[in-house]
Design a protein around this motif. Structure first.
Motif, PDB file in Angstrom:
ATOM      1  N   ASP A 118       1.074  -1.292  -0.073  1.00 35.33           N
ATOM      2  CA  ASP A 118      -0.042   0.127  -0.051  1.00 35.33           C
ATOM      3  C   ASP A 118       0.873   1.392   0.042  1.00 35.33           C
ATOM      4  N   LYS A 119       2.127   1.271  -0.380  1.00 37.37           N
ATOM      5  CA  LYS A 119       2.994   2.317  -0.440  1.00 37.37           C
ATOM      6  C   LYS A 119       3.705   2.096  -1.800  1.00 37.37           C
ATOM      7  N   PRO A 120       3.924   3.211  -2.564  1.00 40.01           N
ATOM      8  CA  PRO A 120       4.751   3.162  -3.720  1.00 40.01           C
ATOM      9  C   PRO A 120       6.034   2.516  -3.702  1.00 40.01           C
ATOM     10  N   TYR A 121       6.421   1.718  -4.736  1.00 39.93           N
ATOM     11  CA  TYR A 121       7.931   1.286  -4.749  1.00 39.93           C
ATOM     12  C   TYR A 121       8.105   0.875  -6.144  1.00 39.93           C
ATOM     13  N   LEU A 122       9.695   0.618  -6.238  1.00 37.87           N
ATOM     14  CA  LEU A 122      10.290   0.290  -7.580  1.00 37.87           C
ATOM     15  C   LEU A 122      11.201  -0.629  -7.399  1.00 37.87           C
ATOM     16  N   PHE A 123      11.085  -1.947  -8.149  1.00 38.50           N
ATOM     17  CA  PHE A 123      11.802  -2.995  -8.003  1.00 38.50           C
ATOM     18  C   PHE A 123      12.597  -3.350  -9.313  1.00 38.50           C
ATOM     19  N   GLY A 124      14.050  -3.500  -9.411  1.00 44.85           N
ATOM     20  CA  GLY A 124      14.453  -3.779 -10.693  1.00 44.85           C
ATOM     21  C   GLY A 124      15.413  -4.787 -10.573  1.00 44.85           C
ATOM     22  N   PHE A 125      15.510  -5.458 -11.718  1.00 44.15           N
ATOM     23  CA  PHE A 125      16.454  -6.886 -11.882  1.00 44.15           C
ATOM     24  C   PHE A 125      17.559  -6.556 -13.113  1.00 44.15           C
ATOM     25  N   SER A 126      18.446  -6.667 -12.651  1.00 45.97           N
ATOM     26  CA  SER A 126      20.024  -6.157 -13.631  1.00 45.97           C
ATOM     27  C   SER A 126      20.105  -7.372 -14.346  1.00 45.97           C
ATOM     28  N   GLY A 127      19.660  -8.465 -14.060  1.00 42.68           N
ATOM     29  CA  GLY A 127      20.168  -9.835 -14.782  1.00 42.68           C
ATOM     30  C   GLY A 127      19.061 -10.936 -14.598  1.00 42.68           C
ATOM     31  N   PRO A 128      19.393 -11.949 -15.013  1.00 42.06           N
ATOM     32  CA  PRO A 128      18.411 -13.110 -15.024  1.00 42.06           C
ATOM     33  C   PRO A 128      17.580 -13.065 -13.570  1.00 42.06           C
ATOM     34  N   MET A 129      16.587 -12.953 -13.343  1.00 40.75           N
ATOM     35  CA  MET A 129      15.869 -12.899 -12.256  1.00 40.75           C
ATOM     36  C   MET A 129      14.959 -14.352 -11.663  1.00 40.75           C
ATOM     37  N   ARG A 130      15.172 -14.663 -10.693  1.00 42.70           N
ATOM     38  CA  ARG A 130      14.288 -15.679  -9.989  1.00 42.70           C
ATOM     39  C   ARG A 130      13.995 -15.366  -8.598  1.00 42.70           C
ATOM     40  N   GLN A 131      12.814 -15.104  -8.350  1.00 42.87           N
ATOM     41  CA  GLN A 131      12.197 -15.045  -6.768  1.00 42.87           C
ATOM     42  C   GLN A 131      11.166 -15.587  -6.429  1.00 42.87           C
ATOM     43  N   PHE A 132      10.982 -15.774  -5.057  1.00 41.51           N
ATOM     44  CA  PHE A 132       9.643 -16.308  -4.445  1.00 41.51           C
ATOM     45  C   PHE A 132       9.133 -15.179  -3.723  1.00 41.51           C
ATOM     46  N   ILE A 133       7.644 -14.751  -3.925  1.00 44.12           N
ATOM     47  CA  ILE A 133       7.112 -13.908  -3.352  1.00 44.12           C
ATOM     48  C   ILE A 133       6.000 -14.505  -2.422  1.00 44.12           C
ATOM     49  N   PHE A 134       6.328 -14.026  -1.297  1.00 48.79           N
ATOM     50  CA  PHE A 134       5.116 -14.526   0.010  1.00 48.79           C
ATOM     51  C   PHE A 134       4.133 -13.247   0.295  1.00 48.79           C
ATOM     52  N   ASP A 135       2.942 -13.579  -0.332  1.00 47.50           N
ATOM     53  CA  ASP A 135       1.965 -12.477  -0.217  1.00 47.50           C
ATOM     54  C   ASP A 135       0.829 -12.561   1.187  1.00 47.50           C
ATOM     55  N   LEU A 136       1.457 -11.909   2.131  1.00 46.77           N
ATOM     56  CA  LEU A 136       0.821 -11.991   3.348  1.00 46.77           C
ATOM     57  C   LEU A 136       0.078 -10.993   3.768  1.00 46.77           C
ATOM     58  N   PRO A 137      -1.173 -11.385   4.065  1.00 46.59           N
ATOM     59  CA  PRO A 137      -2.088 -10.072   4.855  1.00 46.59           C
ATOM     60  C   PRO A 137      -1.658  -9.523   6.103  1.00 46.59           C
ATOM     61  N   GLN A 138      -1.563  -8.105   6.187  1.00 48.78           N
ATOM     62  CA  GLN A 138      -1.044  -7.438   7.029  1.00 48.78           C
ATOM     63  C   GLN A 138      -1.270  -8.051   8.439  1.00 48.78           C
ATOM     64  N   ALA A 139      -2.452  -8.518   8.869  1.00 47.41           N
ATOM     65  CA  ALA A 139      -2.977  -9.007   9.969  1.00 47.41           C
ATOM     66  C   ALA A 139      -1.942 -10.181  10.370  1.00 47.41           C
ATOM     67  N   LEU A 140      -1.892 -11.127   9.482  1.00 47.86           N
ATOM     68  CA  LEU A 140      -1.139 -12.287   9.376  1.00 47.86           C
ATOM     69  C   LEU A 140       0.485 -11.942   9.772  1.00 47.86           C
ATOM     70  N   PHE A 141       0.836 -11.071   9.143  1.00 49.06           N
ATOM     71  CA  PHE A 141       2.507 -10.746   9.178  1.00 49.06           C
ATOM     72  C   PHE A 141       2.393  -9.963  10.522  1.00 49.06           C
ATOM     73  N   ALA A 142       1.721  -9.328  10.886  1.00 44.11           N
ATOM     74  CA  ALA A 142       1.792  -8.703  12.428  1.00 44.11           C
ATOM     75  C   ALA A 142       1.617  -9.713  13.402  1.00 44.11           C
ATOM     76  N   GLU A 143       0.911 -10.784  13.253  1.00 39.61           N
ATOM     77  CA  GLU A 143       0.655 -11.835  14.162  1.00 39.61           C
ATOM     78  C   GLU A 143       2.142 -12.820  14.214  1.00 39.61           C
ATOM     79  N   ARG A 144       2.322 -13.212  13.075  1.00 39.60           N
ATOM     80  CA  ARG A 144       3.349 -14.396  13.211  1.00 39.60           C
ATOM     81  C   ARG A 144       4.830 -13.802  12.883  1.00 39.60           C
ATOM     82  N   CYS A 145       4.873 -12.283  12.390  1.00 39.41           N
ATOM     83  CA  CYS A 145       6.441 -11.991  11.956  1.00 39.41           C
ATOM     84  C   CYS A 145       6.680 -10.841  12.714  1.00 39.41           C
TER      85      CYS A 145
END
Length: 325
Positions: A118-145
């Protein structure tokens, strides 16, 4: 769905899409499966990318590969396509950069960047990219992390413990993507959240532990997660299977401010709560859910559940039904 059924995996790939349509294709797919964003590439061959997406009980997972490109989520996109999640991006390809809240973070392969959508961001990859993204609700992140989270947090392998936890998170997530069985969702999801919580605690200095102790703790937690349904599971058994004494096991869990028996109980309650709150549990009576998570008495389960969550199992189920209707 059968408990042994494979989760539905959504796929997208730019191969076969005309070069001048690839960016629009990629943006449309991400808007429907992950988050609304704008994509730019300066490669002569255009954007080459693929993505796999899984929906778990409490969070979403994405596995993404691609060539050099930049993604941006600006203020206009946030207003037109709002999303209030915390993303954990585990970058395993080439170096990358992340910009949010006026600060630019440089990422090496094998590091995490954690940020709010919910905040603006920029994400750039300078070469071959591989990533995992964990999409967590904010309430779950606050509770567990992490309870309070406003600015992006980079997590690197600055110590043997962090490298061990990062490697374990990557390996288990990769294994889960290879065969995402619905019956494995609760165990995987809880393991991933445990690892993320430990990584963040290590990065913020809230937890001090050496690599050997961390490896024993990981092994003990793995033993526990595999045997939660067994009412005979005990601290002594976990210690024996981990190769340490019960006293040593107790000291290890004390580093995290808990006890082995309390950890077992809380994991049982957590998984029972997840099942009660999901469509998978609607056809099961509460006694069956208690039995499946190692409770020999429904009354004991109900008392422990209310003490932990402030509501009875029946009330938890009723609230989920009302939200779904």
């Amino acid at each position: 769905m059968s408990p042994c059924a494979l989760l539905e995996t959504r796929h997208a790939c730019t191969q076969g899409v005309a070069l001048d349509q690839r960016l629009a294709f990629w943006e449309d797919y991400n808007a429907s499966s992950l988050v609304g964003l704008k994509c730019t590439t300066f490669c002569d061959d255009g954007l080459a990318a693929r993505q796999d997406n899984l929906q778990l009980d409490g969070m979403r997972l994405a596995r993404i590969e691609g060539n050099e490109h930049v993604v941006e989520r600006d203020g206009a996109m946030i207003r037109t396509a709002p999303k209030e999640s915390v993303f954990v991006s585990f970058v395993t390809g080439s170096g990358s950069f992340f910009y949010q809240d006026g600060a630019c973070q440089l990422l090496e392969p094998g590091e995490l960047i954690i940020y709010r959508t919910d905040k603006p961001y920029l994400f750039g990859f300078s070469g071959p990219m591989r990533q995992f993204i964990f999409d967590l609700p904010q309430a779950l992140f606050a509770e567990r992390c992490l309870q309070r989270f406003d600015r992006p947090l980079k997590v690197g392998g600055h110590s043997g413990v962090q490298r061990l936890l990062l490697r374990t998170l990557g390996e288990r997530t990769d294994e889960f993507f290879q065969q995402p069985l619905s019956q494995d969702v609760p165990e995987y999801q809880n393991q991933a959240l445990e690892l993320l919580g430990s990584l963040i605690a290590g990065q913020t200095g809230e937890r001090r532990i050496n690599a050997l102790s961390a490896s024993y703790l990981l092994a003990a937690k793995h033993c526990i997660s595999e045997q939660l349904a067994d009412p005979e599971l005990s601290c002594e058994r976990v210690a024996a299977q981990t190769g340490i004494s019960p006293r040593h096991l107790t000291r290890l869990f004390a580093l995290e401010g808990t006890q082995p028996s309390r950890f077992i109980l809380e994991k049982r309650l957590q998984q029972a709560h997840d099942l009660l709150s999901s469509p998978r549990g609607l056809g099961l009576d509460i006694g069956e859910i208690a039995y499946r998570h190692g409770f020999t008495s429904q009354a004991h389960f109900a008392r422990a559940f209310k003490a932990h969550y402030g509501q009875t199992p029946s009330e938890a189920r009723a609230s989920q039904v009302s939200l779904s209707s």
